[in-house]
Design a protein around this motif. Sequence first.
Motif, PDB file in Angstrom:
ATOM      1  N   GLN A  34       0.847  -1.171   0.046  1.00 25.78           N
ATOM      2  CA  GLN A  34      -0.023   0.066  -0.019  1.00 25.78           C
ATOM      3  C   GLN A  34       0.786   1.158  -0.072  1.00 25.78           C
ATOM      4  OE1 GLN A  34      -3.264  -0.326  -0.677  1.00 25.78           O
ATOM      5  NE2 GLN A  34      -2.600  -2.736  -0.587  1.00 25.78           N
ATOM      6  N   ALA A  35       2.232   1.376   0.406  1.00 19.19           N
ATOM      7  CA  ALA A  35       2.814   2.379   0.398  1.00 19.19           C
ATOM      8  C   ALA A  35       4.370   1.973  -0.425  1.00 19.19           C
ATOM      9  CB  ALA A  35       3.213   2.895   1.763  1.00 19.19           C
ATOM     10  N   ASP A  36       4.666   3.073  -1.142  1.00 16.09           N
ATOM     11  CA  ASP A  36       5.783   2.731  -1.897  1.00 16.09           C
ATOM     12  C   ASP A  36       7.072   2.758  -1.257  1.00 16.09           C
ATOM     13  OD1 ASP A  36       7.695   2.824  -4.183  1.00 16.09           O
ATOM     14  OD2 ASP A  36       7.662   4.815  -4.447  1.00 16.09           O
ATOM     15  N   ILE A  37       7.825   1.881  -1.041  1.00 19.64           N
ATOM     16  CA  ILE A  37       9.064   1.755  -0.454  1.00 19.64           C
ATOM     17  C   ILE A  37      10.107   1.497  -1.209  1.00 19.64           C
ATOM     18  CG2 ILE A  37       8.022   0.578   1.785  1.00 19.64           C
ATOM     19  CD1 ILE A  37       9.405  -1.934   0.952  1.00 19.64           C
ATOM     20  N   GLY A  38       9.712   1.763  -2.657  1.00 25.58           N
ATOM     21  CA  GLY A  38      10.939   1.707  -3.738  1.00 25.58           C
ATOM     22  C   GLY A  38      11.804   0.450  -3.362  1.00 25.58           C
ATOM     23  N   ASP A  39      13.160   0.785  -3.627  1.00 30.23           N
ATOM     24  CA  ASP A  39      13.826  -0.528  -3.784  1.00 30.23           C
ATOM     25  C   ASP A  39      14.584  -0.866  -2.356  1.00 30.23           C
ATOM     26  OD1 ASP A  39      13.157  -1.033  -6.119  1.00 30.23           O
ATOM     27  OD2 ASP A  39      14.695   0.242  -7.319  1.00 30.23           O
ATOM     28  N   LEU A  40      13.899  -0.164  -1.395  1.00 29.58           N
ATOM     29  CA  LEU A  40      14.828  -0.510  -0.006  1.00 29.58           C
ATOM     30  C   LEU A  40      14.839  -2.100   0.418  1.00 29.58           C
ATOM     31  CD1 LEU A  40      13.312   2.367   2.118  1.00 29.58           C
ATOM     32  CD2 LEU A  40      15.804   2.356   0.798  1.00 29.58           C
ATOM     33  N   THR A  41      16.098  -2.334   0.822  1.00 25.39           N
ATOM     34  CA  THR A  41      16.267  -3.741   1.422  1.00 25.39           C
ATOM     35  C   THR A  41      15.619  -3.588   2.918  1.00 25.39           C
ATOM     36  OG1 THR A  41      18.343  -3.085   2.353  1.00 25.39           O
ATOM     37  CG2 THR A  41      18.423  -3.925   0.015  1.00 25.39           C
ATOM     38  N   PRO A  42      15.460  -4.970   3.264  1.00 24.47           N
ATOM     39  CA  PRO A  42      14.966  -5.051   4.863  1.00 24.47           C
ATOM     40  C   PRO A  42      15.979  -4.302   5.614  1.00 24.47           C
ATOM     41  CG  PRO A  42      14.698  -6.977   3.825  1.00 24.47           C
ATOM     42  CD  PRO A  42      15.327  -6.105   2.621  1.00 24.47           C
ATOM     43  N   SER A  43      17.342  -4.669   5.411  1.00 26.83           N
ATOM     44  CA  SER A  43      18.165  -3.837   6.292  1.00 26.83           C
ATOM     45  C   SER A  43      18.316  -2.278   6.223  1.00 26.83           C
ATOM     46  CB  SER A  43      19.769  -4.230   5.591  1.00 26.83           C
ATOM     47  OG  SER A  43      19.642  -5.584   6.274  1.00 26.83           O
ATOM     48  N   GLN A  44      18.039  -1.803   5.003  1.00 28.35           N
ATOM     49  CA  GLN A  44      17.913  -0.402   4.839  1.00 28.35           C
ATOM     50  C   GLN A  44      16.540   0.328   5.617  1.00 28.35           C
ATOM     51  OE1 GLN A  44      17.885  -0.283   0.657  1.00 28.35           O
ATOM     52  NE2 GLN A  44      20.137  -0.006   0.489  1.00 28.35           N
ATOM     53  N   THR A  45      15.566  -0.323   5.445  1.00 27.13           N
ATOM     54  CA  THR A  45      14.303  -0.206   6.011  1.00 27.13           C
ATOM     55  C   THR A  45      14.376  -0.340   7.618  1.00 27.13           C
ATOM     56  OG1 THR A  45      12.952  -0.903   4.181  1.00 27.13           O
ATOM     57  CG2 THR A  45      11.759  -0.630   6.208  1.00 27.13           C
ATOM     58  N   SER A  46      15.274  -1.279   8.168  1.00 26.37           N
ATOM     59  CA  SER A  46      15.323  -1.413   9.527  1.00 26.37           C
ATOM     60  C   SER A  46      15.872  -0.148  10.134  1.00 26.37           C
ATOM     61  CB  SER A  46      15.799  -2.814   9.886  1.00 26.37           C
ATOM     62  OG  SER A  46      16.327  -3.078  11.151  1.00 26.37           O
ATOM     63  N   VAL A  47      17.035   0.350   9.521  1.00 29.04           N
ATOM     64  CA  VAL A  47      17.841   1.502   9.742  1.00 29.04           C
ATOM     65  C   VAL A  47      17.026   2.559  10.074  1.00 29.04           C
ATOM     66  CG1 VAL A  47      19.785   2.984   9.028  1.00 29.04           C
ATOM     67  CG2 VAL A  47      20.304   0.509   8.895  1.00 29.04           C
ATOM     68  N   LEU A  48      16.105   2.770   8.841  1.00 26.99           N
ATOM     69  CA  LEU A  48      15.345   3.938   8.811  1.00 26.99           C
ATOM     70  C   LEU A  48      14.194   4.060   9.923  1.00 26.99           C
ATOM     71  CD1 LEU A  48      14.422   4.567   5.037  1.00 26.99           C
ATOM     72  CD2 LEU A  48      16.393   5.498   6.474  1.00 26.99           C
ATOM     73  N   VAL A  49      13.675   2.852  10.309  1.00 27.29           N
ATOM     74  CA  VAL A  49      12.755   2.679  11.547  1.00 27.29           C
ATOM     75  C   VAL A  49      13.561   3.109  12.909  1.00 27.29           C
ATOM     76  CG1 VAL A  49      11.532   1.099  12.860  1.00 27.29           C
ATOM     77  CG2 VAL A  49      11.191   0.988  10.340  1.00 27.29           C
ATOM     78  N   ARG A  50      14.767   2.373  12.868  1.00 29.29           N
ATOM     79  CA  ARG A  50      15.579   2.724  14.147  1.00 29.29           C
ATOM     80  C   ARG A  50      15.866   4.081  14.233  1.00 29.29           C
ATOM     81  NH1 ARG A  50      17.311  -0.343  17.775  1.00 29.29           N
ATOM     82  NH2 ARG A  50      17.182  -2.206  16.253  1.00 29.29           N
ATOM     83  N   LEU A  51      16.383   4.656  13.298  1.00 28.38           N
ATOM     84  CA  LEU A  51      16.630   6.294  13.450  1.00 28.38           C
ATOM     85  C   LEU A  51      15.424   7.008  13.927  1.00 28.38           C
ATOM     86  CD1 LEU A  51      18.942   6.798  10.356  1.00 28.38           C
ATOM     87  CD2 LEU A  51      19.470   6.709  12.930  1.00 28.38           C
ATOM     88  N   GLU A  52      14.280   6.624  13.266  1.00 25.14           N
ATOM     89  CA  GLU A  52      12.839   7.474  13.519  1.00 25.14           C
ATOM     90  C   GLU A  52      12.651   7.076  14.864  1.00 25.14           C
ATOM     91  OE1 GLU A  52       8.256   7.658  11.968  1.00 25.14           O
ATOM     92  OE2 GLU A  52       9.295   5.781  12.190  1.00 25.14           O
ATOM     93  N   GLN A  53      12.568   5.971  15.485  1.00 25.09           N
ATOM     94  CA  GLN A  53      12.385   5.661  16.874  1.00 25.09           C
ATOM     95  C   GLN A  53      13.305   5.958  17.909  1.00 25.09           C
ATOM     96  OE1 GLN A  53      11.757   1.409  16.532  1.00 25.09           O
ATOM     97  NE2 GLN A  53       9.749   1.534  15.725  1.00 25.09           N
ATOM     98  N   ASP A  54      14.562   5.693  17.629  1.00 26.64           N
ATOM     99  CA  ASP A  54      15.583   5.971  18.492  1.00 26.64           C
ATOM    100  C   ASP A  54      16.271   7.723  18.550  1.00 26.64           C
ATOM    101  OD1 ASP A  54      14.926   3.444  19.647  1.00 26.64           O
ATOM    102  OD2 ASP A  54      16.863   2.696  18.896  1.00 26.64           O
ATOM    103  N   GLY A  55      16.089   8.137  17.101  1.00 28.07           N
ATOM    104  CA  GLY A  55      16.783   9.359  17.012  1.00 28.07           C
ATOM    105  C   GLY A  55      18.253   9.130  16.260  1.00 28.07           C
ATOM    106  N   PRO A  56      18.903  10.274  16.243  1.00 30.86           N
ATOM    107  CA  PRO A  56      20.130  10.198  15.504  1.00 30.86           C
ATOM    108  C   PRO A  56      21.173   9.245  16.066  1.00 30.86           C
ATOM    109  CG  PRO A  56      19.568  12.504  15.856  1.00 30.86           C
ATOM    110  CD  PRO A  56      18.619  11.666  16.569  1.00 30.86           C
ATOM    111  N   SER A  57      22.226   8.659  15.434  1.00 30.64           N
ATOM    112  CA  SER A  57      23.041   7.693  15.943  1.00 30.64           C
ATOM    113  C   SER A  57      24.279   7.466  15.020  1.00 30.64           C
ATOM    114  CB  SER A  57      22.460   6.322  15.851  1.00 30.64           C
ATOM    115  OG  SER A  57      23.062   5.376  16.342  1.00 30.64           O
ATOM    116  N   THR A  58      25.196   7.063  15.669  1.00 33.86           N
ATOM    117  CA  THR A  58      26.494   6.971  14.831  1.00 33.86           C
ATOM    118  C   THR A  58      26.393   5.644  14.055  1.00 33.86           C
ATOM    119  OG1 THR A  58      27.738   5.770  16.462  1.00 33.86           O
ATOM    120  CG2 THR A  58      28.120   8.002  16.529  1.00 33.86           C
ATOM    121  N   THR A  59      27.079   5.428  13.033  1.00 32.55           N
ATOM    122  CA  THR A  59      27.252   4.060  12.120  1.00 32.55           C
ATOM    123  C   THR A  59      27.581   3.135  13.036  1.00 32.55           C
ATOM    124  OG1 THR A  59      27.814   5.672  10.139  1.00 32.55           O
ATOM    125  CG2 THR A  59      28.224   3.289  10.156  1.00 32.55           C
ATOM    126  N   SER A  60      28.815   3.264  13.903  1.00 29.11           N
ATOM    127  CA  SER A  60      29.025   1.949  14.718  1.00 29.11           C
ATOM    128  C   SER A  60      28.015   1.850  15.568  1.00 29.11           C
ATOM    129  CB  SER A  60      30.487   2.631  15.205  1.00 29.11           C
ATOM    130  OG  SER A  60      30.143   3.560  16.216  1.00 29.11           O
TER     131      SER A  60
END
Length: 150
Positions: A34-60
């Motif tokens: 129902q929503a266009d998630i484009g070509d995002l992989t599950p890992s990419q989606t997971s990172v976006l969700v985590r940043l949305e929920q937890d806020g900014p973070s370092t790569t490590s």
Amino acid sequence: MDDPAHGVAARPAVTLAHDLRRFAGKLKRRLREQADIGDLTPSQTSVLVRLEQDGPSTTSALARVEGMRPQSMGTIIAVLEGAGLVMGMPDPSDGRQTLIMLTDQCRTWITEGRAAREDWLARTIEARLSPDEQARLVTVIPLLQRLIET
């Protein structure tokens, strides 16, 4: 659901768990459609969700919580940056580090995607369930929430 190897009927909780797992998977797929998630992989989606929920973070830190190598996370972040979904900024408490955060474009995209999925689900509930069935469904939500609480 029977267990032919042991000749016994499965316990009701096992059958219910099987049915709920299958339902959750199908619902997730339908909502994703129902929503266009484009070509995002599950890992990419997971990172976006985590940043949305937890806020900014370092790569490590993202790599640690996602259970992957920092180099792999760096690749994911690079793709998300290239798509305009995340950006880096110096960490105010340690200028040597970069904090990864969602862009305003990404926040808008997430909000619009969520609204599209909820709209589809609301229309489907109204179209396929009677008012009595909708009322029964309301009573089930707290039970399902208890299943996923930690």
